[in-house]
Write an enzyme that holds these catalytic residues in place. Structure first.
Site, PDB file in Angstrom:
ATOM      1  N   LEU A   1       7.289   1.965   6.289  1.00  0.00           N
ATOM      2  CA  LEU A   1       6.840   0.914   5.385  1.00  0.00           C
ATOM      3  C   LEU A   1       7.761  -0.278   5.597  1.00  0.00           C
ATOM      4  O   LEU A   1       8.952  -0.100   5.865  1.00  0.00           O
ATOM      5  CB  LEU A   1       6.924   1.365   3.918  1.00  0.00           C
ATOM      6  CG  LEU A   1       5.984   2.475   3.440  1.00  0.00           C
ATOM      7  CD1 LEU A   1       6.289   2.819   1.986  1.00  0.00           C
ATOM      8  CD2 LEU A   1       4.528   2.074   3.597  1.00  0.00           C
ATOM      9  N   ASP A   2       7.233  -1.488   5.474  1.00  0.00           N
ATOM     10  CA  ASP A   2       8.084  -2.663   5.538  1.00  0.00           C
ATOM     11  C   ASP A   2       9.121  -2.592   4.423  1.00  0.00           C
ATOM     12  O   ASP A   2       8.900  -1.985   3.368  1.00  0.00           O
ATOM     13  CB  ASP A   2       7.262  -3.941   5.379  1.00  0.00           C
ATOM     14  CG  ASP A   2       6.398  -4.227   6.594  1.00  0.00           C
ATOM     15  OD1 ASP A   2       6.648  -3.626   7.655  1.00  0.00           O
ATOM     16  OD2 ASP A   2       5.467  -5.054   6.477  1.00  0.00           O
ATOM     17  N   ARG A   3      10.238  -3.257   4.646  1.00  0.00           N
ATOM     18  CA  ARG A   3      11.339  -3.230   3.683  1.00  0.00           C
ATOM     19  C   ARG A   3      10.898  -3.655   2.279  1.00  0.00           C
ATOM     20  O   ARG A   3      11.298  -3.055   1.281  1.00  0.00           O
ATOM     21  CB  ARG A   3      12.461  -4.151   4.178  1.00  0.00           C
ATOM     22  CG  ARG A   3      13.702  -4.137   3.307  1.00  0.00           C
ATOM     23  CD  ARG A   3      14.812  -4.946   3.956  1.00  0.00           C
ATOM     24  NE  ARG A   3      16.022  -4.927   3.154  1.00  0.00           N
ATOM     25  CZ  ARG A   3      17.168  -5.467   3.534  1.00  0.00           C
ATOM     26  NH1 ARG A   3      17.261  -6.073   4.704  1.00  0.00           N
ATOM     27  NH2 ARG A   3      18.222  -5.407   2.752  1.00  0.00           N
TER      28      ARG A   3
END
Length: 348
Positions: free
Chosen positions: A164-166
């Protein structure tokens, strides 16, 4: 003095289930290493494979040698997101680190537990908060997986199944067995899972627009930052990307936002049929409806005004995941509730 990781030229070693390779720094002469991928490691992304095998090497350095083409598979170039196969021979270049970098690589990772939504002997599903990277790299010393390993020192294996993106919150799967890791990654790769996100976008999304089928191209900016853009069908570097969109609710423009989004905002349920980097963010932005709070592809002036109303993060949440259990094959549906800060903003 420079710290050097290397080995004897011309030697290769079968890896994947034995003692970690390069578990410490040495001062010997620089040399190339060759690693032979075994059956148990087949199907893993190259970066995840190297993170495990090159313990102690900063992830930023691993990404650098991959991008530069110094890491080779069967004498050919390979990307970080390519998957290794049994029998692949990987060439690893000599890795030189300054004393400062070596000390940073050995820095203590703090133990941290995360809310668990599901767990059995095969895998667990975490509720990842926004603002936390899933792993170290690209200027981040550590992430969810490194902290979780510190919090569970007795665990024989903990590996990221996907990413997942940050700034994205929500469902994140961690495998506890190699067989489960391979089975789950196979499901993601073969598009057998249903990954649905909740997001808030600028404007009034048209109800009739339900499918975005546009190829994406990943590239690096002059400063080395990774970005993605929509390209024309048939583009030599374009990868087919499919996003399904369903309107959940329309929200009228709030005070102070009327000039920037007179049509208000829209909460969407977004299901991705392909798992490309930044896929949702780029597809929605290209459609003229950027995600609220997106600092890469969003409307920056709108983001500033939204921050004044209390929305200080990207509104993108991994909400629902449908999959088959990696061992039993039983159909499963996992959910992560919308985080409190996003729920309060919608209700305010």
């Amino acid at each position: 003095m420079r710290h050097i990781i290397g080995g004897c030229p011309g030697l290769w070693r079968k890896v994947g289930g034995g003692k970690p390779l390069n578990s410490s720094f040495s001062d010997g002469p620089a040399a190339v290493r060759h690693l032979l991928v075994d059956e148990e490691s087949a199907g893993q992304r190259l970066d995840n494979f190297l993170f495990r095998e090159l313990k102690g090497v900063p992830k930023t350095h691993i990404y650098r040698i991959i991008r530069s083409g110094e890491v080779r598979r069967n004498k050919g170039r390979i990307s970080a997101d390519d998957r290794v196969e049994a029998g692949d021979l990987l060439r690893i270049p000599p890795i030189r680190l300054s004393e400062r970098a070596a000390e940073k690589a050995q820095a203590v990772v703090p133990a941290r537990s995360f809310p668990v939504l599901f767990e059995d002997e095969a895998f667990l599903a975490l509720d990842k908060p926004a603002g936390v990277a899933v792993h170290g790299g690209s200027g981040v010393s550590f992430g969810v997986i490194e902290q979780l390993r510190q919090a569970r020192p007795q665990a024989r294996l903990l590996e990221l199944v996907h990413r997942l993106d940050r700034e994205t919150s929500g469902l994140l799967l961690i495998a506890k067995k190699k067989s489960a890791l391979k089975a789950l990654q196979d499901q993601f790769r073969e598009r057998e899972t249903g990954k649905t996100y909740l997001t808030l976008v600028k404007g009034r999304w048209p109800e009739r627009l339900k499918v975005l089928d546009q190829p994406l191209h990943k590239y690096l900016q002059a400063d080395g930052e990774r970005r993605v853009r929509v390209v024309e069908p048939g583009h030599p570097d374009g990868m087919r990307s499919v996003t399904l969109v369903k309107v959940q609710q329309h929200i009228p423009a709030r005070a102070g936002l009327e000039a920037l989004c007179p049509e208000g905002l829209t909460v969407l349920e977004v299901t991705i049929k392909t798992g490309r980097t930044h896929q949702i963010r780029v597809h929605l932005s290209h459609a003229g409806h950027p995600i609220a709070g997106d600092d890469k592809y969003g409307d920056f002036e709108l983001n500033r005004q939204l921050a004044k109303t209390g929305l200080r993060r990207m509104f993108l949440h991994a909400w629902r995941l449908r999959l088959a259990h990696p061992i039993s094959g039983e159909a499963m549906e996992l959910h992560s509730e919308l985080p409190l800060e996003l729920k309060k903003w919608l209700e305010s």
